[in-house]
Design a protein around this motif. Structure first.
Motif, PDB file in Angstrom:
ATOM      1  N   ALA A   1      35.919  51.560  53.973  1.00 16.27           N
ATOM      2  CA  ALA A   1      37.006  50.579  53.853  1.00 16.27           C
ATOM      3  C   ALA A   1      38.345  51.214  53.533  1.00 16.27           C
TER       4      ALA A   1
ATOM      5  N   HIS B   1      40.202  56.362  48.186  1.00 15.58           N
ATOM      6  CA  HIS B   1      39.869  54.983  47.858  1.00 15.58           C
ATOM      7  C   HIS B   1      38.804  54.976  46.765  1.00 15.58           C
TER       8      HIS B   1
ATOM      9  N   ARG C   1      44.974  48.329  45.006  1.00 16.68           N
ATOM     10  CA  ARG C   1      44.996  48.001  46.426  1.00 16.68           C
ATOM     11  C   ARG C   1      44.837  46.496  46.651  1.00 16.68           C
TER      12      ARG C   1
ATOM     13  N   SER D   1      38.818  43.929  48.125  1.00 14.37           N
ATOM     14  CA  SER D   1      38.229  44.495  49.336  1.00 14.37           C
ATOM     15  C   SER D   1      36.887  43.835  49.595  1.00 14.37           C
TER      16      SER D   1
ATOM     17  N   THR E   1      39.740  47.078  44.396  1.00 13.60           N
ATOM     18  CA  THR E   1      39.651  48.522  44.625  1.00 13.60           C
ATOM     19  C   THR E   1      41.035  49.140  44.446  1.00 13.60           C
TER      20      THR E   1
END
Length: 592
Positions: free
Chosen positions: A521, A528, A548, A551, A561
């Motif tokens: 992802a 990440h 972020r 997700s 995330t």
């Protein structure tokens, strides 16, 4: 010392009691080594045995060349017993010798009505000298001193010394009157020997007495006399000759005849004495024994040389084995934790090595476009790119104590840190397993975590260095660096060995699946991380992190995330290069 301990512990008997017991047990011990035949042929009765003890010791001089044997000498006897003198340079073994005599009497000659007493102790600080009275039925006694020994018939001196070339005749003043020709040969022709006192020409080694007429007579015909030259020989200043034999009394001449032979154990002894095989008596086995011994010595030398060669080969094989074992251990340590590799090499079954880890950090690294590019490249180019990629990543991984669990075929890397920090095996069972494991090299022994990093921080530093190194991996199709995706997650996992022939260490559990999905992802050239990884990183504020958002992780609820964007300059670890200072722990999964 041991006998004193027995007396102190058992509170029964004295040191002398146990020494006598061990002395009596002496014959049982020697019988186990085949000496019973020698004792059996030594004498017909106990009385004769007492006269030949000294000869028995002397017969073992080649078997035990360093032995300094005691002296047993009969000085007086009648039909009620014998006076025996015991001399030895070893102190404190008198009762051991007494026990040995009692053991010989009972074991060899069935003498049960025997009594033994210490009549006098003449010992000094240098040696032991004990006079013993042995009381037993000695009605077979016959006076055997030299004066009463059978006399030789009248023969000429020429015949006498031709038959006995190794012999010396002395008068009552112990001056040399005649000497065999083969003894004369070993001395220089200018050396005057006839008429000189025996003690000037030779040194009496055995028995330990003064060279006096009455003392030599009293020692009888059963004592072996051994003497060595004092004067230099023809062979040189270092030459040496030893003569061994018996003293015979020549009644009609009132002289002593020393019937002897040279003591020769090797060819070197003959060279030292200046003798040849033709000089030795033809009627005895001296020359035959010497030649046989020389052959045996040569055979022994060959055996020793073969043993040395085998030892050298064995040392070479051992060195090779250790090298291969080290290579094998290093190879295992690249695919599994070091403590697991050590236990496998020690023979612990692989099925018993399953472990549960409540908190590990798992990272996936995927090289974008590599699989597509390989479809348009030559096989040699593909191998070159894969080899370069693996070598670069392996060199970086070597700086960290993380485990590369598996290389995916798509292609991607999987890393894990923290595998040693906790196990579901109890401390007792884990200690038991490790007690069977092979030791780890000194340079790989555990030290404290110098930077105090947790498993997530270890992976975070590794991810930045992999990201930087990827810029040197150029795609031949685009002539630009390959894109790279990095994602990691912290959580629980289970590790274990799979397979019997091709061993593989694998990690299982949701954490592995989530870590891979976090990587998928993510975005190219970015790191990440999951929510749990974020919590482990913000504690020490070493890294710069951006949120972020939510997700969509497959088969999971929506979860927040984060992007790992950099290393804080105010942290105690101020850059990626500081990882070069980190030491590796013997158990994979720890950064020191």
């Amino acid at each position: 010392m041991e006998t004193c301990c027995l007396a102190d512990i058992l509170h029964e008997g004295t040191r002398d009691t146990y020494l006598e017991y061990f002395g009596q047990d002496f014959f049982r011990y020697f019988n186990n080594f085949g000496y019973h035949k020698l004792f059996r042929i030594a004498a017909r009765n106990f009385r004769d045995f007492l006269f030949v003890i000294d000869q028995l010791h002397d017969s073992n001089r080649f078997t035990f060349p360093q032995m300094r044997s005691p002296l047993f000498h009969v000085t007086e006897e009648d039909d009620t017993g014998i006076t025996l003198e015991y001399k030895s340079v070893r102190q404190g073994f008198t009762h051991y010798a007494i026990g040995s005599l009692l053991g010989a009497a009972k074991t060899l000659f069935k003498e049960t009505n025997l009594r033994l007493y210490i009549r006098n102790d003449l010992s000094t600080s240098d040696y032991t000298h004990i006079v013993l009275w042995i009381q037993f039925d000695n009605r077979t006694y016959q006076s055997q001193n030299l004066r009463n020994s059978s006399c030789l018939p009248n023969i000429t001196g020429l015949t006498f010394f031709k038959v006995f070339p190794f012999s010396i005749v002395m008068d009552s003043s112990i001056n040399i009157r005649y000497m065999g020709g083969n003894i004369k040969k070993v001395f220089p022709t200018t050396t005057i020997i006839i008429g000189r006192p025996l003690n000037e020409v030779f040194r009496l080694i055995r028995p330990d007495i003064h060279v006096e007429w009455d003392k030599i007579l009293s020692y009888g015909q059963h004592i072996v006399f051994l003497m060595e030259n004092r004067l230099p020989l023809r062979s040189g200043p270092s030459g040496r000759i030893r003569l061994k034999g018996q003293m015979k009394y020549i009644k009609n001449k009132n002289m002593l005849w020393f019937l002897c032979h040279p003591v020769l154990g090797s060819a070197d002894d003959m060279v030292s004495a200046g003798l040849h095989l033709t000089d030795l008596n033809l009627f005895d086995g001296t020359s035959e024994l010497l030649v046989t011994r020389m052959h045996q010595t040569r055979e022994m030398e060959n055996i020793v040389e073969k043993e040395k060669l085998c030892a050298a080969q064995l040392e070479y094989v051992r060195t090779q084995f250790l090298q291969y074992r080290k290579q094998n251990q290093n190879l295992l340590c690249t695919i599994m934790p070091k403590h697991i590799a050590s236990m496998i090499q020690s023979g612990i079954p692989t099925f018993s090595l399953c472990e549960s880890y409540p908190l590990v950090t798992i990272m996936f690294v995927s090289i974008m476009d590599l699989k597509i590019s390989t479809a348009y490249l030559k096989p040699t180019q593909i191998i070159e790119i894969l080899d370069q990629t693996i070598n670069v990543f392996d060199d970086i991984t070597e700086k960290y104590d993380v485990l590369k669990v598996k290389t995916k075929s798509d292609p991607s890397y999987m890393f894990a840190a923290g595998l040693h920090e906790r196990s579901n095996i109890s401390p007792r069972d884990f200690g038991l397993l490790m007690s069977f494991a092979l030791p780890i090299n000194d340079e790989e022994k555990t030290e404290k975590n110098l930077l105090g990093l947790n498993s997530t921080e270890i992976i975070a530093y590794l991810s930045f260095e992999l990201l930087r190194a990827n810029k040197d991996l150029i795609n031949p199709m685009t002539r630009k660096p390959f894109g790279i995706k990095i994602g990691f997650h912290t959580g629980a996992a289970i590790g274990g060995i799979i397979g019997d022939q091709n061993l593989q260490y694998c990690l299982f559990g949701d954490s592995v699946t989530i870590a891979r999905q976090i990587m998928t992802a993510g975005e190219t050239d970015r790191i990440h991380i999951s929510q749990t990884a974020y919590r482990n990183l913000v504690t020490n504020n070493r890294f710069a992190i951006e949120y972020r958002g939510q997700s969509d992780i497959k088969d999971r609820n929506m979860s927040g995330t984060y992007w790992l964007t950099g290393i804080n300059k105010n942290s105690s670890t101020t850059g990626i290069n500081t990882t070069k200072k980190l030491l590796r722990c013997p158990y994979s999964g720890s950064l020191l």
